[in-house]
Design a protein around this motif. Structure first.
Motif, PDB file in Angstrom:
ATOM      1  N   VAL A 104      33.455  47.965  21.892  1.00 48.91           N
ATOM      2  CA  VAL A 104      34.650  47.132  21.878  1.00 48.91           C
ATOM      3  C   VAL A 104      34.713  46.237  23.113  1.00 48.91           C
ATOM      4  CG1 VAL A 104      37.163  47.173  21.910  1.00 48.91           C
ATOM      5  CG2 VAL A 104      35.911  48.792  20.485  1.00 48.91           C
ATOM      6  N   ASN A 105      34.458  46.824  24.284  1.00 47.03           N
ATOM      7  CA  ASN A 105      34.491  46.032  25.515  1.00 47.03           C
ATOM      8  C   ASN A 105      33.515  44.866  25.458  1.00 47.03           C
ATOM      9  OD1 ASN A 105      36.145  48.159  26.458  1.00 47.03           O
ATOM     10  ND2 ASN A 105      35.525  47.690  28.547  1.00 47.03           N
ATOM     11  N   THR A 106      32.312  45.143  24.972  1.00 46.13           N
ATOM     12  CA  THR A 106      31.287  44.103  24.905  1.00 46.13           C
ATOM     13  C   THR A 106      31.687  43.000  23.940  1.00 46.13           C
ATOM     14  OG1 THR A 106      29.578  45.749  25.379  1.00 46.13           O
ATOM     15  CG2 THR A 106      28.853  43.653  24.458  1.00 46.13           C
ATOM     16  N   ILE A 114      34.885  36.554  29.301  1.00 46.11           N
ATOM     17  CA  ILE A 114      35.308  37.173  30.555  1.00 46.11           C
ATOM     18  C   ILE A 114      34.890  38.636  30.503  1.00 46.11           C
ATOM     19  CG2 ILE A 114      37.291  35.640  30.858  1.00 46.11           C
ATOM     20  CD1 ILE A 114      39.075  37.955  29.950  1.00 46.11           C
ATOM     21  N   GLU A 115      34.780  39.261  31.646  1.00 56.81           N
ATOM     22  CA  GLU A 115      34.357  40.658  31.694  1.00 56.81           C
ATOM     23  C   GLU A 115      35.564  41.581  31.570  1.00 56.81           C
ATOM     24  OE1 GLU A 115      31.936  43.748  34.629  1.00 56.81           O
ATOM     25  OE2 GLU A 115      32.017  41.603  35.075  1.00 56.81           O
ATOM     26  N   ILE A 116      35.523  42.457  30.572  1.00 55.56           N
ATOM     27  CA  ILE A 116      36.584  43.436  30.390  1.00 55.56           C
ATOM     28  C   ILE A 116      36.165  44.728  31.078  1.00 55.56           C
ATOM     29  CG2 ILE A 116      37.956  44.743  28.737  1.00 55.56           C
ATOM     30  CD1 ILE A 116      38.457  41.743  28.671  1.00 55.56           C
ATOM     31  N   PRO A 117      36.899  45.171  32.101  1.00 51.77           N
ATOM     32  CA  PRO A 117      36.515  46.390  32.830  1.00 51.77           C
ATOM     33  C   PRO A 117      36.460  47.603  31.918  1.00 51.77           C
ATOM     34  CG  PRO A 117      38.223  45.175  33.999  1.00 51.77           C
ATOM     35  CD  PRO A 117      38.107  44.551  32.644  1.00 51.77           C
ATOM     36  N   ALA A 139      43.734  44.507  20.160  1.00 52.14           N
ATOM     37  CA  ALA A 139      43.478  45.330  21.343  1.00 52.14           C
ATOM     38  C   ALA A 139      44.519  45.016  22.407  1.00 52.14           C
ATOM     39  CB  ALA A 139      42.074  45.079  21.890  1.00 52.14           C
ATOM     40  N   LYS A 140      44.978  46.054  23.057  1.00 53.06           N
ATOM     41  CA  LYS A 140      45.892  45.921  24.192  1.00 53.06           C
ATOM     42  C   LYS A 140      45.146  46.414  25.419  1.00 53.06           C
ATOM     43  CE  LYS A 140      50.447  47.445  25.855  1.00 53.06           C
ATOM     44  NZ  LYS A 140      51.634  48.286  25.548  1.00 53.06           N
ATOM     45  N   ILE A 141      44.992  45.540  26.402  1.00 53.53           N
ATOM     46  CA  ILE A 141      44.109  45.817  27.535  1.00 53.53           C
ATOM     47  C   ILE A 141      44.888  45.706  28.840  1.00 53.53           C
ATOM     48  CG2 ILE A 141      41.991  45.110  28.706  1.00 53.53           C
ATOM     49  CD1 ILE A 141      41.276  43.707  25.971  1.00 53.53           C
ATOM     50  N   LYS A 142      44.838  46.746  29.632  1.00 49.15           N
ATOM     51  CA  LYS A 142      45.506  46.754  30.930  1.00 49.15           C
ATOM     52  C   LYS A 142      44.540  46.243  31.989  1.00 49.15           C
ATOM     53  CE  LYS A 142      48.907  47.849  33.774  1.00 49.15           C
ATOM     54  NZ  LYS A 142      50.220  47.156  33.749  1.00 49.15           N
ATOM     55  N   LEU A 143      44.896  45.139  32.613  1.00 46.26           N
ATOM     56  CA  LEU A 143      44.046  44.552  33.647  1.00 46.26           C
ATOM     57  C   LEU A 143      44.641  44.849  35.021  1.00 46.26           C
ATOM     58  CD1 LEU A 143      43.193  41.052  32.100  1.00 46.26           C
ATOM     59  CD2 LEU A 143      41.793  43.114  32.113  1.00 46.26           C
ATOM     60  N   ASP A 144      44.154  45.894  35.644  1.00 46.27           N
ATOM     61  CA  ASP A 144      44.593  46.201  37.003  1.00 46.27           C
ATOM     62  C   ASP A 144      43.437  46.841  37.765  1.00 46.27           C
ATOM     63  OD1 ASP A 144      44.444  48.660  35.837  1.00 46.27           O
ATOM     64  OD2 ASP A 144      46.542  49.188  36.085  1.00 46.27           O
ATOM     65  N   GLY A 145      43.580  46.932  39.062  1.00 43.37           N
ATOM     66  CA  GLY A 145      42.515  47.473  39.895  1.00 43.37           C
ATOM     67  C   GLY A 145      41.501  46.410  40.280  1.00 43.37           C
ATOM     68  N   LYS A 146      40.546  46.814  41.097  1.00 41.11           N
ATOM     69  CA  LYS A 146      39.545  45.874  41.595  1.00 41.11           C
ATOM     70  C   LYS A 146      38.680  45.299  40.485  1.00 41.11           C
ATOM     71  CE  LYS A 146      39.162  47.908  46.216  1.00 41.11           C
ATOM     72  NZ  LYS A 146      38.244  48.518  47.214  1.00 41.11           N
ATOM     73  N   GLY A 147      38.401  46.105  39.475  1.00 36.10           N
ATOM     74  CA  GLY A 147      37.537  45.643  38.399  1.00 36.10           C
ATOM     75  C   GLY A 147      38.132  44.523  37.580  1.00 36.10           C
ATOM     76  N   ALA A 148      39.458  44.336  37.680  1.00 35.53           N
ATOM     77  CA  ALA A 148      40.122  43.328  36.858  1.00 35.53           C
ATOM     78  C   ALA A 148      40.365  42.018  37.597  1.00 35.53           C
ATOM     79  CB  ALA A 148      41.452  43.876  36.349  1.00 35.53           C
TER      80      ALA A 148
END
Length: 245
Positions: A104-106, A114-117, A139-148
């Motif tokens: 799914v991420n890929t 864009i890169e999905i952590p 899809a519901k994606i939480k973008l937080d932290g350094k990876g986002a």
């Protein structure tokens, strides 16, 4: 009889030693299954927790090591080699199967460029099916932290700021245009809240599309094939939709 019992104990220990790999593969082998598991009932809804998984794996591994240790001297070397070979073979097979270019991420990363952590998808569903592949992906994606941080920067640099265009607003929330009522209301279908502060990206995947990022002809065809992403800056949540009819 006693020798057979030792062999059974040794094999059981080997299974328990190997079981953390099976559990990890079962939970993380695919994001579809991962989301299904953590949205399930107790105790499966706790399997997304790192500490819970750590205790589970450690417990299974410890039990397996204890059983194999106490029975090791009582089994022949051929059984030892056989169990070891099977464990290594299964670890290799599951390691390969966990790496899927169609995860799914890929898929979402490739679609949005864009890169999905990893482990950032908190809700996912896909109703595509049938001969023509009609249906919707959400899809519901939480973008937080350094990876986002990189993903958010790419969104701000290349996506459009809200509000949506007229056509996209109609298909998301419904409304009337040129005395025609549009009641698709995808926002309600996928339970997406009204977002005021954020960005959006539209990708027209229709075979007759001239400009993949232009929604002008969205309602001038007999079918829909598009991707729409909405990023909520206030909540740091990315909503992803694929809609095909």
């Amino acid at each position: 009889m006693k020798r057979i019992l030792w062999h059974v104990i040794f094999c059981l220990g080997g299974i328990l030693v190997f079981s953390p790999v099976v559990m990890y593969w079962f939970i993380h082998g695919s994001y579809e299954r991962y989301i299904w598991i953590i949205n399930g009932s107790f105790p499966f809804n706790n399997f997304g927790s790192g500490p819970v998984q750590l205790y589970l794996y450690a417990g299974l591994l410890s039990a397996g090591l204890i059983l194999t240790t106490i029975s090791f001297k009582h089994v022949n070397k051929y059984l030892k080699y056989a169990v070891l070979f099977i464990i290594l073979l299964m670890i290799f097979i599951m390691s390969v199967s966990c790496y899927s270019p169609k995860s799914v991420n890929t898929q979402i990363s490739k679609s949005l460029k864009i890169e999905i952590p990893a482990a950032s998808i908190i809700e996912y569903e896909d109703s595509h099916g049938g001969f023509h592949g009609d249906g919707g992906t959400y899809a519901k994606i939480k973008l937080d932290g350094k990876g986002a941080e990189k993903s958010i920067l790419e969104i701000k640099n290349s996506w459009r700021m809200l509000p949506l265009s007229e056509n996209l607003n109609l298909i998301m929330y419904g409304g009337i245009k040129n005395n025609i009522e549009y009641s698709y209301n995808l926002a309600d279908k996928f339970k997406i809240p009204h977002i005021e502060n954020g960005y959006w990206l539209f990708v027209d995947r229709h075979s007759k599309s001239i400009d993949n990022y232009d929604d002008t002809d969205l309602f001038n065809r007999h079918s829909f094939n598009f991707t729409l992403a909405l990023y909520d800056m206030d909540e740091n949540i990315l909503y992803y939709i694929e809609f095909d009819t």
